[in-house]
Scaffold this motif. Sequence first.
Motif, PDB file in Angstrom:
ATOM      1  N   LEU A 135     -37.949  -9.112   3.260  1.00 19.47           N
ATOM      2  CA  LEU A 135     -39.053  -9.108   4.216  1.00 19.47           C
ATOM      3  C   LEU A 135     -39.876  -7.828   4.075  1.00 19.47           C
ATOM      4  O   LEU A 135     -41.117  -7.872   4.073  1.00 19.47           O
ATOM      5  N   ALA A 136     -39.203  -6.690   3.905  1.00 19.61           N
ATOM      6  CA  ALA A 136     -39.911  -5.422   3.739  1.00 19.61           C
ATOM      7  C   ALA A 136     -40.731  -5.426   2.454  1.00 19.61           C
ATOM      8  O   ALA A 136     -41.890  -4.968   2.432  1.00 19.61           O
ATOM      9  N   LEU A 137     -40.167  -5.950   1.361  1.00 20.07           N
ATOM     10  CA  LEU A 137     -40.900  -6.022   0.094  1.00 20.07           C
ATOM     11  C   LEU A 137     -42.160  -6.868   0.246  1.00 20.07           C
ATOM     12  O   LEU A 137     -43.224  -6.524  -0.287  1.00 20.07           O
ATOM     13  N   HIS A 138     -42.048  -7.971   0.961  1.00 19.95           N
ATOM     14  CA  HIS A 138     -43.206  -8.858   1.115  1.00 19.95           C
ATOM     15  C   HIS A 138     -44.287  -8.244   1.997  1.00 19.95           C
ATOM     16  O   HIS A 138     -45.481  -8.383   1.714  1.00 19.95           O
ATOM     17  N   VAL A 139     -43.880  -7.589   3.059  1.00 17.01           N
ATOM     18  CA  VAL A 139     -44.873  -6.966   3.938  1.00 17.01           C
ATOM     19  C   VAL A 139     -45.654  -5.903   3.169  1.00 17.01           C
ATOM     20  O   VAL A 139     -46.890  -5.865   3.201  1.00 17.01           O
ATOM     21  N   LEU A 140     -44.948  -5.030   2.458  1.00 19.28           N
ATOM     22  CA  LEU A 140     -45.610  -3.951   1.722  1.00 19.28           C
ATOM     23  C   LEU A 140     -46.334  -4.471   0.488  1.00 19.28           C
ATOM     24  O   LEU A 140     -47.418  -3.984   0.140  1.00 19.28           O
ATOM     25  N   GLY A 141     -45.757  -5.467  -0.179  1.00 18.69           N
ATOM     26  CA  GLY A 141     -46.326  -5.925  -1.439  1.00 18.69           C
ATOM     27  C   GLY A 141     -47.433  -6.936  -1.312  1.00 18.69           C
ATOM     28  O   GLY A 141     -48.251  -7.078  -2.225  1.00 18.69           O
ATOM     29  N   LEU A 142     -47.499  -7.661  -0.205  1.00 21.77           N
ATOM     30  CA  LEU A 142     -48.527  -8.689  -0.050  1.00 21.77           C
ATOM     31  C   LEU A 142     -49.561  -8.339   1.014  1.00 21.77           C
ATOM     32  O   LEU A 142     -50.754  -8.628   0.845  1.00 21.77           O
ATOM     33  N   VAL A 143     -49.119  -7.733   2.096  1.00 19.16           N
ATOM     34  CA  VAL A 143     -50.073  -7.379   3.149  1.00 19.16           C
ATOM     35  C   VAL A 143     -50.863  -6.131   2.747  1.00 19.16           C
ATOM     36  O   VAL A 143     -52.076  -6.063   2.961  1.00 19.16           O
TER      37      VAL A 143
ATOM     38  N   SER B  63     -31.753 -32.251   1.107  1.00 20.30           N
ATOM     39  CA  SER B  63     -33.057 -32.655   1.608  1.00 20.30           C
ATOM     40  C   SER B  63     -34.060 -31.506   1.480  1.00 20.30           C
ATOM     41  O   SER B  63     -33.683 -30.347   1.282  1.00 20.30           O
ATOM     42  N   PHE B  64     -35.326 -31.875   1.606  1.00 12.78           N
ATOM     43  CA  PHE B  64     -36.373 -30.855   1.557  1.00 12.78           C
ATOM     44  C   PHE B  64     -36.189 -29.857   2.693  1.00 12.78           C
ATOM     45  O   PHE B  64     -36.370 -28.652   2.510  1.00 12.78           O
ATOM     46  N   ALA B  65     -35.816 -30.359   3.861  1.00  8.99           N
ATOM     47  CA  ALA B  65     -35.618 -29.474   5.019  1.00  8.99           C
ATOM     48  C   ALA B  65     -34.495 -28.479   4.756  1.00  8.99           C
ATOM     49  O   ALA B  65     -34.595 -27.298   5.104  1.00  8.99           O
ATOM     50  N   ALA B  66     -33.403 -28.940   4.119  1.00 10.45           N
ATOM     51  CA  ALA B  66     -32.280 -28.041   3.816  1.00 10.45           C
ATOM     52  C   ALA B  66     -32.701 -26.976   2.809  1.00 10.45           C
ATOM     53  O   ALA B  66     -32.343 -25.801   2.937  1.00 10.45           O
ATOM     54  N   SER B  67     -33.469 -27.377   1.802  1.00  6.38           N
ATOM     55  CA  SER B  67     -33.951 -26.417   0.811  1.00  6.38           C
ATOM     56  C   SER B  67     -34.873 -25.387   1.454  1.00  6.38           C
ATOM     57  O   SER B  67     -34.783 -24.189   1.168  1.00  6.38           O
ATOM     58  N   LEU B  68     -35.759 -25.863   2.326  1.00  5.00           N
ATOM     59  CA  LEU B  68     -36.686 -24.964   2.999  1.00  5.00           C
ATOM     60  C   LEU B  68     -35.935 -23.978   3.887  1.00  5.00           C
ATOM     61  O   LEU B  68     -36.279 -22.790   3.951  1.00  5.00           O
ATOM     62  N   HIS B  69     -34.889 -24.458   4.535  1.00  6.34           N
ATOM     63  CA  HIS B  69     -34.093 -23.584   5.399  1.00  6.34           C
ATOM     64  C   HIS B  69     -33.411 -22.485   4.575  1.00  6.34           C
ATOM     65  O   HIS B  69     -33.406 -21.309   4.981  1.00  6.34           O
ATOM     66  N   GLU B  70     -32.852 -22.842   3.415  1.00  5.39           N
ATOM     67  CA  GLU B  70     -32.186 -21.839   2.582  1.00  5.39           C
ATOM     68  C   GLU B  70     -33.190 -20.835   2.027  1.00  5.39           C
ATOM     69  O   GLU B  70     -32.925 -19.634   1.999  1.00  5.39           O
ATOM     70  N   LEU B  71     -34.339 -21.329   1.588  1.00  7.84           N
ATOM     71  CA  LEU B  71     -35.370 -20.429   1.063  1.00  7.84           C
ATOM     72  C   LEU B  71     -35.846 -19.467   2.143  1.00  7.84           C
ATOM     73  O   LEU B  71     -35.992 -18.263   1.900  1.00  7.84           O
ATOM     74  N   ARG B  72     -36.089 -19.978   3.340  1.00 10.37           N
ATOM     75  CA  ARG B  72     -36.547 -19.129   4.441  1.00 10.37           C
ATOM     76  C   ARG B  72     -35.495 -18.072   4.783  1.00 10.37           C
ATOM     77  O   ARG B  72     -35.828 -16.905   5.037  1.00 10.37           O
ATOM     78  N   ALA B  73     -34.220 -18.470   4.753  1.00  8.43           N
ATOM     79  CA  ALA B  73     -33.144 -17.517   5.049  1.00  8.43           C
ATOM     80  C   ALA B  73     -33.137 -16.369   4.036  1.00  8.43           C
ATOM     81  O   ALA B  73     -32.951 -15.204   4.399  1.00  8.43           O
ATOM     82  N   ARG B  74     -33.361 -16.687   2.761  1.00  8.70           N
ATOM     83  CA  ARG B  74     -33.404 -15.657   1.727  1.00  8.70           C
ATOM     84  C   ARG B  74     -34.592 -14.720   1.930  1.00  8.70           C
ATOM     85  O   ARG B  74     -34.471 -13.496   1.814  1.00  8.70           O
ATOM     86  N   LEU B  75     -35.739 -15.307   2.208  1.00  3.01           N
ATOM     87  CA  LEU B  75     -36.950 -14.502   2.342  1.00  3.01           C
ATOM     88  C   LEU B  75     -36.935 -13.643   3.600  1.00  3.01           C
ATOM     89  O   LEU B  75     -37.633 -12.625   3.666  1.00  3.01           O
ATOM     90  N   MET B  76     -36.161 -14.034   4.598  1.00  2.00           N
ATOM     91  CA  MET B  76     -36.116 -13.277   5.839  1.00  2.00           C
ATOM     92  C   MET B  76     -35.048 -12.185   5.834  1.00  2.00           C
ATOM     93  O   MET B  76     -34.888 -11.478   6.823  1.00  2.00           O
ATOM     94  N   GLU B  77     -34.308 -12.045   4.733  1.00  2.00           N
ATOM     95  CA  GLU B  77     -33.373 -10.935   4.632  1.00  2.00           C
ATOM     96  C   GLU B  77     -34.160  -9.627   4.710  1.00  2.00           C
ATOM     97  O   GLU B  77     -35.275  -9.540   4.170  1.00  2.00           O
ATOM     98  N   PRO B  78     -33.646  -8.589   5.369  1.00  2.00           N
ATOM     99  CA  PRO B  78     -34.433  -7.378   5.645  1.00  2.00           C
ATOM    100  C   PRO B  78     -35.128  -6.780   4.432  1.00  2.00           C
ATOM    101  O   PRO B  78     -36.318  -6.447   4.489  1.00  2.00           O
ATOM    102  N   HIS B  79     -34.414  -6.657   3.295  1.00  2.00           N
ATOM    103  CA  HIS B  79     -35.041  -6.025   2.128  1.00  2.00           C
ATOM    104  C   HIS B  79     -36.146  -6.898   1.553  1.00  2.00           C
ATOM    105  O   HIS B  79     -37.189  -6.397   1.126  1.00  2.00           O
TER     106      HIS B  79
END
Length: 367
Positions: free
Chosen positions: A109-117, A91-107
């Motif tokens: 998350l740090a890349l996104h904060v520094l690279g986008l913010v 389902s879309f919800a399951a896909s979104l959950h897996e994607l969010r889990a990947r993006l919230m991994e510490p490394h």
Amino acid sequence: MALLAGVLLGLLTLFKPLYGLFCVLPPVYALVSEPRAWRANVTFVATAALGVLATLGLFVLVFWLRGGLEALVDIQFHFNPSVYQGTHQRSFAASLHELRARLMEPHMLALHVLGLVGPAWYARSARREVTLLYTAYLVGFVSLCIQNKFYPYHFFILLPALFVGMGLALQATGEVLKEKPRALRLLPRLGALGLLGFGLFPLVLMMSMRAEDGLDYLNGELSAVEYNATFNGLDFYYEDIAALAEHITESTAPEDTVLVYGFDAGINFLSNRHSPTRFGFQYPLVVGTQEYKARYRAEFLAALEAHPPKLIVVADRIDNNLYRGTSVTLLNDFPALKELLERDYKPEARTRHYLLFRRASPGEASR
């Protein structure tokens, strides 16, 4: 610059047609640079498009001259999309959950904060660069979501934008600190060195390890199997692959062909033995729609009939995202190949993960 950008975008599209979405970057760059200079914008975009088309055209020409254009179109624009559609069962919800889990991994998350913010500081003084950066990231993110498969290497398409964004953030930090004490002014440079080390250190470490192993092999301190086994962990069951490759090399002639039925075409490469069919990697035979499997299997069996392989290797255990099973399920899914094995081949060896069959001599049947 526009022509070079087009060539690079063409190469990216060749790597994966889905990445052709990045071709929106030249128009975005032109519009943000000079929104009212329509002549210059049209020239820039047209030049970039020429680079893309020339790169793709050369590639298509090579396939056409070698008689492979129909197969190229069939695989890239028909078979691959059918496989993606066939794997989108969650389902879309399951896909979104897996994607969010990947993006919230510490490394990540740090890349996104520094690279986008971080680049947000530059939004006014470097509007063109920041807009292009965010657009590139957004396109990469959309292509990631379209694939709906979130393996670590799929996230590589986001890394260029994030690393450039971190560079902009460091530059902005340097400008803020330029009137500060010298110790503080060194912080952006130290950050840049750390960023460079973060990107290059794993690559340099791996290259040095491979070079050291290669020298040991050349000096006779490692056998071919031991050297090949040093790559274990970088591919499926590499120790078994290395051992099989050595056995195949020692027990067949260079002109003999070897069929590897499964997803480990590295056996052909390491043993320096060609496959009897064009299917060095067996996805088209075991995944996708029934229509594709029937058509490709017919071609596959015809090739085996015309050029019977000396050996056939069957994967005994598979750790693959699109197909999970043993040699039993692989062969039960393909009765015609199972029948051919039972009729014309005999078991020769078994490793932990593979079965090896040798073509029987006239009058000899497999048991």
